[in-house]
Design a protein around this motif. Structure first.
Motif, PDB file in Angstrom:
ATOM      1  N   ARG A  32      38.524  38.192  44.896  1.00  0.00           N
ATOM      2  CA  ARG A  32      39.287  36.957  45.048  1.00  0.00           C
ATOM      3  C   ARG A  32      39.536  36.720  46.527  1.00  0.00           C
ATOM      4  NH1 ARG A  32      37.714  36.156  40.562  1.00  0.00           N
ATOM      5  NH2 ARG A  32      38.934  36.331  38.684  1.00  0.00           N
ATOM      6  N   THR A  36      44.476  33.635  47.324  1.00  0.00           N
ATOM      7  CA  THR A  36      44.764  33.828  45.903  1.00  0.00           C
ATOM      8  C   THR A  36      45.607  35.081  45.703  1.00  0.00           C
ATOM      9  OG1 THR A  36      42.705  32.742  45.275  1.00  0.00           O
ATOM     10  CG2 THR A  36      43.710  34.173  43.626  1.00  0.00           C
ATOM     11  N   ARG A  39      49.188  34.374  46.846  1.00  0.00           N
ATOM     12  CA  ARG A  39      49.861  33.543  45.848  1.00  0.00           C
ATOM     13  C   ARG A  39      50.274  34.379  44.641  1.00  0.00           C
ATOM     14  NH1 ARG A  39      45.845  30.207  44.430  1.00  0.00           N
ATOM     15  NH2 ARG A  39      45.853  29.364  46.522  1.00  0.00           N
ATOM     16  N   SER A  40      49.384  35.246  44.202  1.00  0.00           N
ATOM     17  CA  SER A  40      49.678  36.100  43.038  1.00  0.00           C
ATOM     18  C   SER A  40      50.786  37.098  43.349  1.00  0.00           C
ATOM     19  CB  SER A  40      48.417  36.841  42.600  1.00  0.00           C
ATOM     20  OG  SER A  40      47.432  35.923  42.202  1.00  0.00           O
ATOM     21  N   GLU A  43      54.049  35.315  43.207  1.00  0.00           N
ATOM     22  CA  GLU A  43      54.460  35.097  41.812  1.00  0.00           C
ATOM     23  C   GLU A  43      55.027  36.372  41.198  1.00  0.00           C
ATOM     24  OE1 GLU A  43      51.438  33.295  39.367  1.00  0.00           O
ATOM     25  OE2 GLU A  43      51.026  31.754  40.865  1.00  0.00           O
ATOM     26  N   LEU A  44      54.389  37.515  41.442  1.00  0.00           N
ATOM     27  CA  LEU A  44      54.881  38.787  40.924  1.00  0.00           C
ATOM     28  C   LEU A  44      56.250  39.122  41.510  1.00  0.00           C
ATOM     29  CD1 LEU A  44      51.617  40.915  41.015  1.00  0.00           C
ATOM     30  CD2 LEU A  44      52.839  40.159  38.974  1.00  0.00           C
TER      31      LEU A  44
END
Length: 76
Positions: A32, A36, A39-40, A43-44
């Motif tokens: 990835r 990305t 961003r992930s 979010e986590l």
């Protein structure tokens, strides 16, 4: 990340396990883009599943994998 922490994790000064995993390395492993991955990770962290602690310029953050509900159990 939990597997990496358990197998290759290091302990901080309080004896808590963490993993140092640079964003570029995560991106390469997952095929990835770094954006990305960022961003992930955001979010986590927002979901309360990880906590990142900055180490300094040019060094990867410490990533602590949090166990959901663990804080609540400590209060009971």
């Amino acid at each position: 990340m939990l597997d990496a922490m358990l197998s290759k994790g290091k302990e901080d000064e309080n004896g808590i396990l963490f993993v140092c995993f640079p964003i570029t390395a995560i991106a390469a492993v997952l095929s990835r883009s770094p954006m990305t991955v960022k961003r992930s990770l955001n979010e986590l962290e927002t979901a309360g599943l990880i906590m990142r602690v900055r180490q300094g310029i040019g060094e990867p953050n410490r990533i602590y994998v949090l166990i959901p509900g663990k804080e609540d159990a400590a209060l009971a």
